[in-house]
Write a protein that holds these residues in place. Sequence first.
Motif, short mmCIF file in Angstrom:
data_model
loop_
_atom_site.label_atom_id
_atom_site.label_comp_id
_atom_site.label_asym_id
_atom_site.label_seq_id
_atom_site.Cartn_x
_atom_site.Cartn_y
_atom_site.Cartn_z
N ARG A 172 0.41 -1.01 -0.10
CA ARG A 172 0.46 0.08 0.30
C ARG A 172 0.58 1.42 -0.30
N PHE B 21 0.96 3.51 -2.92
CA PHE B 21 0.42 5.94 -2.37
C PHE B 21 1.40 6.70 -2.60
N PHE C 10 1.63 9.63 -5.71
CA PHE C 10 1.75 10.97 -4.92
C PHE C 10 2.65 11.88 -5.24
N LEU D 82 -0.48 23.25 -6.81
CA LEU D 82 0.23 21.85 -5.84
C LEU D 82 -0.03 21.43 -4.76
N GLY D 83 -0.53 19.98 -5.18
CA GLY D 83 -0.39 19.30 -3.57
C GLY D 83 -1.99 18.69 -4.30
N SER E 139 -1.73 15.63 -6.58
CA SER E 139 -1.29 14.01 -5.01
C SER E 139 -2.36 13.20 -4.79
N PHE E 140 -3.41 14.90 -4.04
CA PHE E 140 -4.26 14.97 -3.06
C PHE E 140 -5.57 13.58 -3.44
N VAL F 157 -4.03 10.17 -4.46
CA VAL F 157 -3.70 9.29 -3.72
C VAL F 157 -4.61 8.46 -3.07
N GLY G 218 -1.77 0.70 6.65
CA GLY G 218 -2.07 1.21 4.69
C GLY G 218 -2.86 2.71 4.97
N TRP H 56 -0.11 4.92 6.62
CA TRP H 56 0.65 5.55 5.17
C TRP H 56 -0.23 6.91 4.94
N PHE H 57 -2.01 6.04 4.31
CA PHE H 57 -2.11 7.10 3.47
C PHE H 57 -2.40 8.54 4.43
N ILE I 171 0.24 10.65 3.92
CA ILE I 171 0.82 11.13 2.79
C ILE I 171 -0.41 12.20 2.36
N GLN I 172 -1.82 12.03 2.78
CA GLN I 172 -2.90 13.07 2.55
C GLN I 172 -2.68 14.18 3.34
N VAL J 91 0.54 15.45 3.80
CA VAL J 91 1.84 16.06 3.03
C VAL J 91 1.16 16.40 1.84
N SER J 92 0.12 15.83 1.17
CA SER J 92 -0.63 16.71 -0.23
C SER J 92 -1.37 18.60 0.55
N VAL J 93 -2.60 17.93 1.48
CA VAL J 93 -2.93 19.18 1.70
C VAL J 93 -1.92 19.98 2.39
N LEU K 72 1.01 20.87 1.71
CA LEU K 72 1.49 21.80 0.20
C LEU K 72 0.54 22.81 -1.39
N LEU K 73 -0.66 21.77 -0.01
CA LEU K 73 -2.32 22.66 -0.70
C LEU K 73 -1.99 24.10 -0.23
#
Lengths: 171, 284
Positions: free
Chosen positions: A50, A54, A58, A72-73, A76-77, A80, B13, B16-17, B20-21, B23-25, B27-28
Amino acid sequence: MTGLLRYSLFFVLYILAQALLFSILDLPDLYMWPKIFPVYVLTLPFILPRWAEFLIAFAMGVLVDWTLQLPLGGSSFSLVTLVAVRKYWIMLISQQGNKEFFQALRLDRESLSWLLTYLLPMVFFYELVYYITIDFGIGLYTLLKILGSGTASVFWVSVLVILTNRRSKRE
Amino acid sequence: MGRLLAFLYAWRGAIWFLLIQGVSVLLLASYNSRHQLVFNAFSRDITGSIQRMNTQMDNYFNLGKDNRDLMSENINLRKQIFRLQQEVDAYKYRIPLSHQFRIIADSLLPNEEYRFIPCKAIYNTISSNYNYIKLDVGRKDGAREGMGVISEDGVVGMVVSVSENYSLAMSLLNTRMRLNAVVSGRGIQGTFRWRGGTARFGHLEDIPLHFNLQENDLVTTSAYSSIFPPGYVIGTVTEIRDNKPNGFYEISVKLHTDFYRLNYLYLIENRRRDELENLTPQQP
């Protein structure tokens, strides 16, 4: 090793195709902007752990945003999220979903109709998540973008899947 | 530790989700002005909520100290009330009318006749005919047998036994308890008594039928009591019946103290009680 090389190559190819070809097919008046790179993460092998799924999703999202100068982001959001739900979608459409099933699942051996049933709703789902994330809400404009881009993406992904499916059948 | 690791492994799992989410948030929120505005407002709300919770928790954990402070303030206020009440009484009854506007002579002002000790009920019964209350103060805190027990609302009972650290008080809800009482504003003296049954009501006895009483009259401690200061509330008259055979009223009194929820109380000591009780009529 061949598999890794192949997937790495496809990773770059999908981003390049999106940047060089499908971004030109943009129809802003109809809110249509097709996206094909979600197909890459949707076709990742199910034997991957998993965390790897992910991370790949990403990384692809960040690269797409950076290459296409998108917020940006956002990608990837959404990618994922797409990877997180794809197994549940398969379990729903296949009515099975144990570990052995996913280990044996090979997308290139599935029928065209199964592939389309799997991919198209997921591509549409990607558009839904992406635009809600980017617009941070859901208004009329967001809905139009979801519908327009969703339709365009579904169309181009269908074309892509049909073409690649025929070719692999011939081989 | 093993359990934690097993938990982390089972939910790897999802972890990790979320990572990583996250980190995405991030970045946003970092690179997009629109998201930045929303996240800033959101984080301000979160910070505000956490600070509010923190303050509430601080307040909660300081409740014990606050209660002690409030009780000691209450004691001071009560002392002032008694002092003022006695000043008023002195003014009313002892000073001639012509001198009403003169300063009351020091000799007429009351001394601190009553002493208060804050305490807490740690055990209380209400279902028996002989109910008692245990208090968290004992001899070392100044508790003595014969002290009155009061709450913010009214009379509670009387200390009957004291150990080094604890006291036992006979509750007003004890059929053996008798209390000199007066119908406030009418000056009618009687005896308050609880006859068992509900913890909400007691009875005022020994009031002859020729007195005029009304429902909602206030029943307070009498000046005849050597335990409690006069005027301290016991309850309110709720029912008056003529009991013609014995010539006295049957009066129900609704207690002001809620015996179901006794918590913080005060012991009250009449410093002149011994002196008062030692005065006995000389035998002829």
